[in-house]
Design a protein around this motif. Sequence first.
Motif, short mmCIF file in Angstrom:
data_model
loop_
_atom_site.label_atom_id
_atom_site.label_comp_id
_atom_site.label_asym_id
_atom_site.label_seq_id
_atom_site.Cartn_x
_atom_site.Cartn_y
_atom_site.Cartn_z
N ASP A 62 29.46 123.92 25.20
CA ASP A 62 28.79 124.19 26.47
C ASP A 62 29.54 123.59 27.64
O ASP A 62 29.58 124.15 28.74
CB ASP A 62 27.36 123.65 26.42
N ALA B 224 32.23 125.91 28.59
CA ALA B 224 31.63 127.04 29.30
C ALA B 224 31.36 126.68 30.76
O ALA B 224 31.59 127.49 31.67
CB ALA B 224 30.35 127.49 28.60
N ASN C 78 33.30 127.77 17.90
CA ASN C 78 32.18 127.57 18.82
C ASN C 78 32.65 127.47 20.26
O ASN C 78 32.00 128.02 21.17
CB ASN C 78 31.42 126.29 18.44
N ASN D 43 31.78 130.28 23.31
CA ASN D 43 31.09 129.93 24.54
C ASN D 43 31.89 130.31 25.77
O ASN D 43 31.33 130.79 26.77
CB ASN D 43 30.77 128.43 24.55
#
Length: 245
Positions: free
Chosen positions: A132, A135, A164, A168
């Motif tokens: 995250d 991102a 992952n 993202n």
Amino acid sequence: NNIAVAAAYAREKMNVKKILIVDWDVHHGNGTQSIFINDADVLYFSVHRYHGGNFFPFLRSSGPNTVGTGEGEGYTMNVGWNSKGMGDNEYLQVWDKILMPIAKEYQPELILVSAGFDAAQDDMGECHVTPDGFAKLTRQLMTLADGKVVCALEGGYVRRVLCNCVENVVKTLLDRNSGKRTAVMEEELSNQDGSLLTRMAGATVTTTTTNMERVINSSAAKSIRDTISAHQKYWKCLQRDDAIG
């Protein structure tokens, strides 16, 4: 060097005048730096582990005092971490204090990202940036250059972690309204008094402009200040009284 080739192609074939290269790989991009060290039309920005030149590629030129030469003086920027364990808050502070203000002043037409993910949590770089977090960094970049952001996959050595992180970032790139929402949010927050709020994708980090240590460790804060100090004379946005923090 895929990023350098992409930059050269964009300039020669697509008539792009100014390019920002952002390198968040945990290792310094010394090759990219050397290619554009005297070029004012390519702003090279890297955040990486440095440790006073004692982390790969073991070069003192990977530090904050390398600012470019000749016509490119002021257009090479290095934030070198001198301890391991940096995570989302540290990277977001780099974006908030240095990269985004300078990028807005520079006004690039294209953003190229050396997207290594070895600074990710549980990868080999011993840092703690989350999927995250990557991102959020991408989302901020999408507020620039009308959202023209290209990411080139580089480092990342643990496949489950890499998957992952890439997922993202790709999701963020595919959301074409993401950058616009972030830009609107920034404008709203800039009109607020008191503490500086950096809010990305629903997450809010509250800091004062004079005490970064409230959200990041002192070593990271010093690295950020060192880079700001090296570049203050080149960039108006870094010449505010509260720029160093």
